[in-house]
Scaffold this active site. Sequence first.
Site, PDB file in Angstrom:
ATOM      1  N   LYS A 145       0.812  -1.222   0.000  1.00 48.16           N
ATOM      2  CA  LYS A 145       0.000   0.000   0.000  1.00 48.16           C
ATOM      3  C   LYS A 145       0.851   1.281   0.000  1.00 48.16           C
ATOM      4  CE  LYS A 145      -3.944  -2.218   2.292  1.00 48.16           C
ATOM      5  NZ  LYS A 145      -5.007  -2.049   3.317  1.00 48.16           N
TER       6      LYS A 145
ATOM      7  N   PHE B 155     -15.427   3.369   7.170  1.00 51.82           N
ATOM      8  CA  PHE B 155     -14.041   3.693   6.803  1.00 51.82           C
ATOM      9  C   PHE B 155     -13.801   3.679   5.293  1.00 51.82           C
ATOM     10  CE2 PHE B 155     -14.235  -0.875   7.873  1.00 51.82           C
ATOM     11  CZ  PHE B 155     -13.759  -1.457   6.700  1.00 51.82           C
TER      12      PHE B 155
ATOM     13  N   ARG C 237      -1.830 -14.337   4.735  1.00 47.11           N
ATOM     14  CA  ARG C 237      -2.537 -13.661   5.829  1.00 47.11           C
ATOM     15  C   ARG C 237      -1.775 -13.818   7.145  1.00 47.11           C
ATOM     16  NH1 ARG C 237      -7.194 -11.599   4.579  1.00 47.11           N
ATOM     17  NH2 ARG C 237      -8.209 -11.799   6.592  1.00 47.11           N
TER      18      ARG C 237
ATOM     19  N   THR D 180      -5.347  -7.221  10.805  1.00 44.50           N
ATOM     20  CA  THR D 180      -5.631  -5.980  10.061  1.00 44.50           C
ATOM     21  C   THR D 180      -5.161  -4.751  10.830  1.00 44.50           C
ATOM     22  OG1 THR D 180      -7.585  -7.067   9.169  1.00 44.50           O
ATOM     23  CG2 THR D 180      -7.486  -4.671   8.933  1.00 44.50           C
TER      24      THR D 180
ATOM     25  N   ARG E 237       2.573  -6.381   9.386  1.00 39.89           N
ATOM     26  CA  ARG E 237       1.838  -5.239   9.943  1.00 39.89           C
ATOM     27  C   ARG E 237       2.366  -4.841  11.321  1.00 39.89           C
ATOM     28  NH1 ARG E 237      -3.865  -7.507   7.633  1.00 39.89           N
ATOM     29  NH2 ARG E 237      -4.012  -6.215   5.763  1.00 39.89           N
TER      30      ARG E 237
ATOM     31  N   ASN F 155      -2.019   0.241   6.740  1.00 43.98           N
ATOM     32  CA  ASN F 155      -1.527  -1.027   7.281  1.00 43.98           C
ATOM     33  C   ASN F 155      -0.650  -1.814   6.297  1.00 43.98           C
ATOM     34  OD1 ASN F 155      -3.533  -1.905   5.617  1.00 43.98           O
ATOM     35  ND2 ASN F 155      -4.581  -3.189   7.127  1.00 43.98           N
TER      36      ASN F 155
ATOM     37  N   HIS G 219      -2.278  -5.563   1.679  1.00 45.29           N
ATOM     38  CA  HIS G 219      -3.589  -6.227   1.560  1.00 45.29           C
ATOM     39  C   HIS G 219      -3.342  -7.626   1.047  1.00 45.29           C
ATOM     40  CE1 HIS G 219      -7.721  -7.118   0.317  1.00 45.29           C
ATOM     41  NE2 HIS G 219      -7.161  -7.615  -0.784  1.00 45.29           N
TER      42      HIS G 219
HETATM   43  P1  CMP Z   1      -7.421  -4.576   3.917  1.00 44.70           P
HETATM   44  O1  CMP Z   1      -7.001  -5.946   4.270  1.00 44.70           O
HETATM   45  O2  CMP Z   1      -6.809  -3.945   2.725  1.00 44.70           O
HETATM   46  O3  CMP Z   1      -9.020  -4.559   3.733  1.00 44.70           O
HETATM   47  C1  CMP Z   1      -9.810  -3.421   3.992  1.00 44.70           C
HETATM   48  C2  CMP Z   1      -9.031  -2.308   4.624  1.00 44.70           C
HETATM   49  O4  CMP Z   1      -9.810  -1.319   5.270  1.00 44.70           O
HETATM   50  C3  CMP Z   1      -8.183  -2.887   5.732  1.00 44.70           C
HETATM   51  O5  CMP Z   1      -7.131  -3.624   5.168  1.00 44.70           O
HETATM   52  C4  CMP Z   1      -7.782  -1.628   6.493  1.00 44.70           C
HETATM   53  O6  CMP Z   1      -6.642  -1.035   5.958  1.00 44.70           O
HETATM   54  C5  CMP Z   1      -8.959  -0.681   6.231  1.00 44.70           C
HETATM   55  N1  CMP Z   1      -9.702  -0.364   7.434  1.00 44.70           N
HETATM   56  C6  CMP Z   1      -9.837   0.864   7.972  1.00 44.70           C
HETATM   57  N2  CMP Z   1     -10.609   0.822   9.058  1.00 44.70           N
HETATM   58  C7  CMP Z   1     -10.991  -0.448   9.230  1.00 44.70           C
HETATM   59  C8  CMP Z   1     -11.804  -1.127  10.201  1.00 44.70           C
HETATM   60  N3  CMP Z   1     -12.384  -0.467  11.214  1.00 44.70           N
HETATM   61  N4  CMP Z   1     -11.963  -2.458  10.076  1.00 44.70           N
HETATM   62  C9  CMP Z   1     -11.398  -3.133   9.052  1.00 44.70           C
HETATM   63  N5  CMP Z   1     -10.623  -2.534   8.095  1.00 44.70           N
HETATM   64  C10 CMP Z   1     -10.416  -1.212   8.188  1.00 44.70           C
END
Ligand code: CMP
Length: 139
Positions: free
Chosen positions: A10, A58, A86, A92, A103, A113, A116
């Site tokens: 990212k 979000f 993962r 996450t 992460r 973060n 993905h």
């Molecule tokens: P990713 O795995 O790319 O999938 C969705 C993204 O939304 C997640 O990583 C986070 O970077 C972002 N995100 C921001 N806020 C939240 C939240 N409250 N819960 C889950 N994902 C979030």
Amino acid sequence: MTERTLSIIKPDATRRNICGKIISMLEDAGLRVIAQKRIHLTENQAKNFYSVHSESPFYQELCEFMISGPVVVQVLEGENAINRNRDVMGATNPEQAAPGTIRKELAVSLTENSVHGSDSPENAAVEIAFFFSDTDIVG
Ligand code: CMP
């Protein structure tokens, strides 16, 4: 079982010039980069890619962040690649991620973060096809 999964490095990571560090961690986890490109997502691409989250509070912040700089999109291959990726990504929210995960070691925040990864075989197929055609994937 050998699987393929879609990975995105990212904008927080491309900005800090730590793509190599992340790729090393992926490779050390037994994953192989079999396709890769550095691109700047359009707003439409970001919105479509994350459309599953369109009702989430979000969503807007996530899409704005994902177009704030270049990303590196990759196809990773390996034994149980989806779960393996993962595992090495970690939770996450970096605050909840286990030590040694990407992460935990490198991410900035829940939104920023760093990586993905697809969460299921079905989504992996859809997400890989979002960025790559079969001829882009050289194995
Ligand atoms: P990713 O795995 O790319 O999938 C969705 C993204 O939304 C997640 O990583 C986070 O970077 C972002 N995100 C921001 N806020 C939240 C939240 N409250 N819960 C889950 N994902 C979030």
